[in-house]
Design a protein around this motif. Sequence first.
Motif, PDB file in Angstrom:
ATOM      1  N   ARG A 213       1.116   9.344  -6.923  1.00 49.91           N
ATOM      2  CA  ARG A 213       0.503   9.071  -5.625  1.00 49.91           C
ATOM      3  C   ARG A 213      -1.022   9.128  -5.707  1.00 49.91           C
ATOM      4  N   SER A 214      -1.529   9.975  -6.575  1.00 47.96           N
ATOM      5  CA  SER A 214      -2.983  10.040  -6.755  1.00 47.96           C
ATOM      6  C   SER A 214      -3.512   8.760  -7.392  1.00 47.96           C
ATOM      7  N   TYR A 215      -2.807   8.247  -8.394  1.00 49.68           N
ATOM      8  CA  TYR A 215      -3.208   6.983  -9.018  1.00 49.68           C
ATOM      9  C   TYR A 215      -3.160   5.835  -8.007  1.00 49.68           C
ATOM     10  N   LYS A 216      -2.072   5.790  -7.241  1.00 49.68           N
ATOM     11  CA  LYS A 216      -1.903   4.669  -6.311  1.00 49.68           C
ATOM     12  C   LYS A 216      -3.011   4.663  -5.254  1.00 49.68           C
ATOM     13  N   LYS A 217      -3.508   5.831  -4.888  1.00 53.42           N
ATOM     14  CA  LYS A 217      -4.595   5.903  -3.913  1.00 53.42           C
ATOM     15  C   LYS A 217      -5.814   5.124  -4.383  1.00 53.42           C
ATOM     16  N   THR A 218      -6.031   5.115  -5.689  1.00 49.50           N
ATOM     17  CA  THR A 218      -7.184   4.403  -6.240  1.00 49.50           C
ATOM     18  C   THR A 218      -7.071   2.908  -5.988  1.00 49.50           C
ATOM     19  N   PHE A 219      -5.876   2.365  -6.199  1.00 49.25           N
ATOM     20  CA  PHE A 219      -5.657   0.937  -5.954  1.00 49.25           C
ATOM     21  C   PHE A 219      -5.762   0.619  -4.465  1.00 49.25           C
TER      22      PHE A 219
ATOM     23  N   SER B  90      -7.438   2.170  -2.234  1.00 47.75           N
ATOM     24  CA  SER B  90      -8.848   2.250  -1.838  1.00 47.75           C
ATOM     25  C   SER B  90      -9.568   0.937  -2.132  1.00 47.75           C
ATOM     26  N   LYS B  91      -9.282   0.347  -3.280  1.00 47.54           N
ATOM     27  CA  LYS B  91      -9.899  -0.936  -3.629  1.00 47.54           C
ATOM     28  C   LYS B  91      -9.511  -2.010  -2.624  1.00 47.54           C
TER      29      LYS B  91
ATOM     30  N   THR C 144       0.814  -1.224   0.000  1.00 50.81           N
ATOM     31  CA  THR C 144       0.000   0.000   0.000  1.00 50.81           C
ATOM     32  C   THR C 144       0.847   1.273   0.000  1.00 50.81           C
TER      33      THR C 144
ATOM     34  N   ASP D 107       4.091  -3.710  -7.270  1.00 48.26           N
ATOM     35  CA  ASP D 107       3.165  -3.468  -8.373  1.00 48.26           C
ATOM     36  C   ASP D 107       3.592  -4.189  -9.644  1.00 48.26           C
TER      37      ASP D 107
ATOM     38  N   GLN E  37     -11.336  -1.651   0.599  1.00 47.07           N
ATOM     39  CA  GLN E  37     -12.733  -2.070   0.496  1.00 47.07           C
ATOM     40  C   GLN E  37     -12.884  -3.589   0.497  1.00 47.07           C
TER      41      GLN E  37
END
Length: 252
Positions: free
Chosen positions: A205-211, A213-214, A97, A122, A217
């Motif tokens: 870092r913005s892109y990685k936040k999306t992963f 977040s998944k 993460t 990754d 969840q």
Amino acid sequence: MNESKVHTYIDDNHFYWFTINRPEKRNAIDYDVMNELEKGLNEIRENIAIRGVIITGSGQHSFCSGGDLSVFHALHTKEDAYAMLSKMGKVLHNLMTLPVPTFAWINGTAIGGGCEIASACDQRWAVPHAKLGFVQGNLGITTGWGGASMLMEKVPHASAIKMLSSAKTFTASEAMELGFIQKVVPSFDPQYVEEEIAVSSTVLRSYKKTFISKWEQTALKERMIAEIEQCSILWEQDEHHEAVNAFLKHKK
């Protein structure tokens, strides 16, 4: 701690390099390396200039052979095993993460926990002669650092089952067919990473936040903890200790 067990530095492209430097132990993980990796990951989180992370092993033969059995075989009960396994599991969840792209540069053999470390990254790139395998089943245990849970996020279901349940080692090309390896290259050139990471640290870092977040969840952390608990139960069984004894005797 023997500082030479790991090498770290930040290159001119703001990539953080973490090299396990125990070639005489096939770059196996002991508590010192574990602590240094934890320290390095915390540094990466705090340094917003870092754009990516490369984890590798020293030499041309081993990426990482997993946990150092000469150290961890002293752990006999499930409680003792869980303390070690959960510590490294927490480190690998932190790696999984991280807010920037991570690469496992597999410069040789990656087995057992070495594949778990690679699964937390990754992308996984390997040299042609690399051998990779989740061989823990041959020692009467499952992945102990949350590797199966992370692997399931990175490869198709059928590939994950094959890699885990066979306990086999695969060539770099075979692992690429399974989706575990993304690139097979004859040697490592930092330019390869620069071509993969072409945007700024803030965008990355913005892109990685999306992963991340998944994974939050789908309760990745909780799944890893449950996996580690199961391994600790198997750890104290006779099957595991007898298999490790046989392995260590064969090494001699």
